[in-house]
Design an enzyme around this catalytic site. Sequence first.
Site, PDB file in Angstrom:
ATOM      1  N   THR A 108      39.080  29.843  40.645  1.00 11.84           N
ATOM      2  CA  THR A 108      40.126  30.689  41.226  1.00 11.84           C
ATOM      3  C   THR A 108      40.210  30.570  42.748  1.00 11.84           C
ATOM      4  OG1 THR A 108      38.623  32.571  41.429  1.00 11.84           O
ATOM      5  CG2 THR A 108      39.888  32.402  39.374  1.00 11.84           C
ATOM      6  N   LYS A 109      39.364  29.760  43.350  1.00 12.16           N
ATOM      7  CA  LYS A 109      39.301  29.723  44.811  1.00 12.16           C
ATOM      8  C   LYS A 109      40.369  28.799  45.394  1.00 12.16           C
ATOM      9  CE  LYS A 109      35.878  32.620  45.295  1.00 12.16           C
ATOM     10  NZ  LYS A 109      35.673  33.109  43.929  1.00 12.16           N
TER      11      LYS A 109
END
Length: 390
Positions: free
Chosen positions: A190-191
């Site tokens: 998700t980064k």
Amino acid sequence: MPTADPQPSFLVFGAPRIEEAEIAEVEACLRSGWLGTGPRVAQFEQDFARWRGVTPSRVAAVNSCTAALHVSMVAANLEPESEVITTPLTFCATVNAILHAGLTPVLADVDPHTQNIDPAAIEAAITPRTRAILPVHFAGRPCDMDRIMAIANKHGLVVVEDCAHAIESEFRGRPVGTFGDFGCFSFYVTKNVVTGEGGMILGRHEESIARARILALHGMSKDAWHRFSDQGYRHYQVVECGFKYNMMDLQAAIGIHQLARVEANWQRRRQLWERYDQDLAGLPLQLPPPPEPDTRHGYHLYTVMIDETRCGIGRDGFLEAMNTARIGTGVHYLSVPEHPYYQQRFGWRPDQWPHAVRLGRQTVSLPLSPAMSHADLARVIEAVHGLIPA
């Protein structure tokens, strides 16, 4: 008979933008036969170092930001049970890494406006046993590193920056992760830069990174991964009791191309962020404040605060309703002292950190990803307006 309308597809929270370059690189990696730590990890390290303006000897790729935090604190040679001050508004990994390093976490409350650790609270939490500060650049907003470094220098403290949300963030023209002794980055799925799982350590001193690199690969001597290369077998020596924290070439194959697009993806997230600001401005939500002057926000998490008395719906009810609308959301974060493990181990009471606790009970992160289309964004905004009328 008329058929029922099909359900809309589920909008995954934080879905990465994966392009053909990553797919082709992973395929080439698979065909090469070299999947573990090898030449692609070395290239990823070199690319990251070049991007941050440091020498490759000052960075080390690992398999998570958690590993980066743990190894950094071990490499810092802090005596056992030393106190490390950090924020209560963070993922559990921040505190767990302190514990795994044999150290003692101490929480200092956040500034309710920035949601970052409050330097005044850091100063108030210092005791004779304090040896380090671990600030988290929450949601991509850089901490006030001038004040934090002034406190660290005054008391002779190590600083380990948690930059999991903040790979592009800058404070007064300087990238986060370059202020303290160590900066730790995440490449979780998700980064802002993705390798699936992965992390990077950036160190102020080359000797500290050299030790971190050894610790991350079982404590084996430098460049032990070369023992299986075409340069001939190389003997290694175990010089410390290390960990299995190395990054794989399969991960780096994704990261090389993700890092090459880091600026373009940041620009796209900024566009989405500004559209949220514009279209949600009339609702009784607390929106993220604008970036502070002379800073660069990473635009990692778009967090809104839902006060039930103002919004007519509670935070958890909002989460459930968005899920029913097939829109993924996040909670960043339920404050650390609300979790039973830490309450039982340390006797922490949530009311000791009132700002973090209030924020943790009201916060919702809306979808934000360069993979989102204009239609995805419009769908989220429409859903929020339907749940919280102006």
